[in-house]
Scaffold this active site. Sequence first.
Site, PDB file in Angstrom:
ATOM      1  N   HIS A 154       0.813  -1.225   0.000  1.00  0.00           N
ATOM      2  CA  HIS A 154       0.000   0.000   0.000  1.00  0.00           C
ATOM      3  C   HIS A 154       0.845   1.274   0.000  1.00  0.00           C
ATOM      4  CE1 HIS A 154       0.346  -0.455   4.503  1.00  0.00           C
ATOM      5  NE2 HIS A 154       0.423   0.863   4.436  1.00  0.00           N
ATOM      6  N   ASP A 164       0.487  -7.727   1.611  1.00  0.00           N
ATOM      7  CA  ASP A 164       0.805  -6.299   1.723  1.00  0.00           C
ATOM      8  C   ASP A 164       2.312  -6.056   1.723  1.00  0.00           C
ATOM      9  OD1 ASP A 164       0.277  -3.594   1.814  1.00  0.00           O
ATOM     10  OD2 ASP A 164       0.104  -3.513   3.998  1.00  0.00           O
ATOM     11  N   SER A 177       4.615   2.733   7.767  1.00  0.00           N
ATOM     12  CA  SER A 177       4.392   1.576   6.891  1.00  0.00           C
ATOM     13  C   SER A 177       5.637   1.225   6.099  1.00  0.00           C
ATOM     14  CB  SER A 177       3.285   1.888   5.890  1.00  0.00           C
ATOM     15  OG  SER A 177       2.031   1.579   6.410  1.00  0.00           O
TER      16      SER A 177
END
Length: 498
Positions: free
Chosen positions: A136, A166, A238
């Site tokens: 993402h 992910d 992230s």
Amino acid sequence: MNENMKKIVNVATPAMCAVALVLSVAAFNKTNAANPSSPNPVVASAPAGQPVDLTYAAEKSLPSVVYIKNTQNSKVQTVEYSDPFEDFFSDPFGGFFGRGQGNGGKRQRQVQTPKRTAAGSGVIISTDGYIVTNNHVVDGADELTVTLNDNKEYSARIIGADATTDLALIKIDGKNLPAIQIANSDDVKVGEWVLAVGNPLGLNNTVTAGIVSAKARSMGSGVSSMIQTDAAINQGNSGGALVNTNGALIGINAMIYSQTGSNIGYGFAIPTTIMNKVVADIKQYGNVQRAMIGIKGSDVNVYVDAEKEKGNEVDLGTMEGIYIAEVVEDGAAADAGLKKDDVITHIDGQKVTKFGELQNIIAQKRPGDKVTLTYLRNKSKKNVTLTLKNEQGNTKVVKNADLDVLGGNFRAITDSQKEQLNIGYGLEVMKVSGGKLKDAGVPKGFIIQRVNDKSIKSIEDLQSTVKEASTSKEPVLYIQGIYPTGKKGYFAVPLEND
């Protein structure tokens, strides 16, 4: 930097209010938070009971964590909107007076999207420039810019990405880069000290400390075997590193568990055991070779508690293990003879007490690999060896690079589907993610039988048809098929971008 956005995911947990699972990347006005070998030796954490020097871990890991900027350029897109007067003034003369023909008030227009930027983190895993981050973080990027700890900037390209785990592998052109040491996440112990390293909230090169709060944590979708930590993780973390006290990588930070979208809860990282497998698959095959046992179920204690709430007394002979609620037709478990109400207790001799542990082991396997299961049936212990299958129900290597544009997963229909729908062949759409199928409205469960007047009986048939259409003067797929209800359906799927 743009305002952060929050992604809310419902978590079905008894006696617990809804909370936010926030993917921790500062991006697009919303909140979104691997290497099979390393040139550096694998290191474990500091010995139990010894003083912990976190400055050493920070010094070792900081140079390996990078800042990633994702830029999406301005584009012209066609959007659908509602005209509240459409049905009142529909034109019986075929639109002669400028209005539609009673199509439910739906109209289309073209809009110019603004240029947008996002930010996240990444971890250098090799000296020649391979970097692991979250899918993402890089999803939809027209440009990727990587900034190292010493402020050097590089343009990056995406080698491969996997939405399910992910994870993404990107590459910059560099030499002698500060690659991180990679530890085995299976060796991590609950309670040991860890550092989260990344670029949260625009504050580059940030380190926060905490402990491992839990392992093999299932979050309901995607990776079901996460490392849970109370080290502070926020938007922008992230793709950053979760490291042990020796500064060695044990996980890739991915999301936070919070009621507000900021860190007042727990963070979650993807273990290096899964990361290594994903990176190796991307390098060797171009995509992830995902192995499937072919069961649906839950932790035994969760199942037993749920039955007790219904007033049912259940005795499976154990309160630890994986309760099988359903065996998928034509799957590996079905071939091996497993049945509903069986309880898996060990895999390859390793005890499994919850679904996340099973997922972690299977995530490291490929279709065609064999595993030995120990399970209970009517409290009696049994052993069986089964061969894992892919999402298409066979053991072949999945080479679907030409199918990536469709954004879907497919498998040949089963004998029961053939009998129920009275058809002889077809491919079932098992999953629809972002891609041309979603844009065209093709739903999960739809069975594709013909594409561009060619019969589609296998993945290879579909792949060759897509490849042929993508190089033709008219790059469109005309799909014919049938819904699970038996209703026939037709779709036109353009392969070119607008």
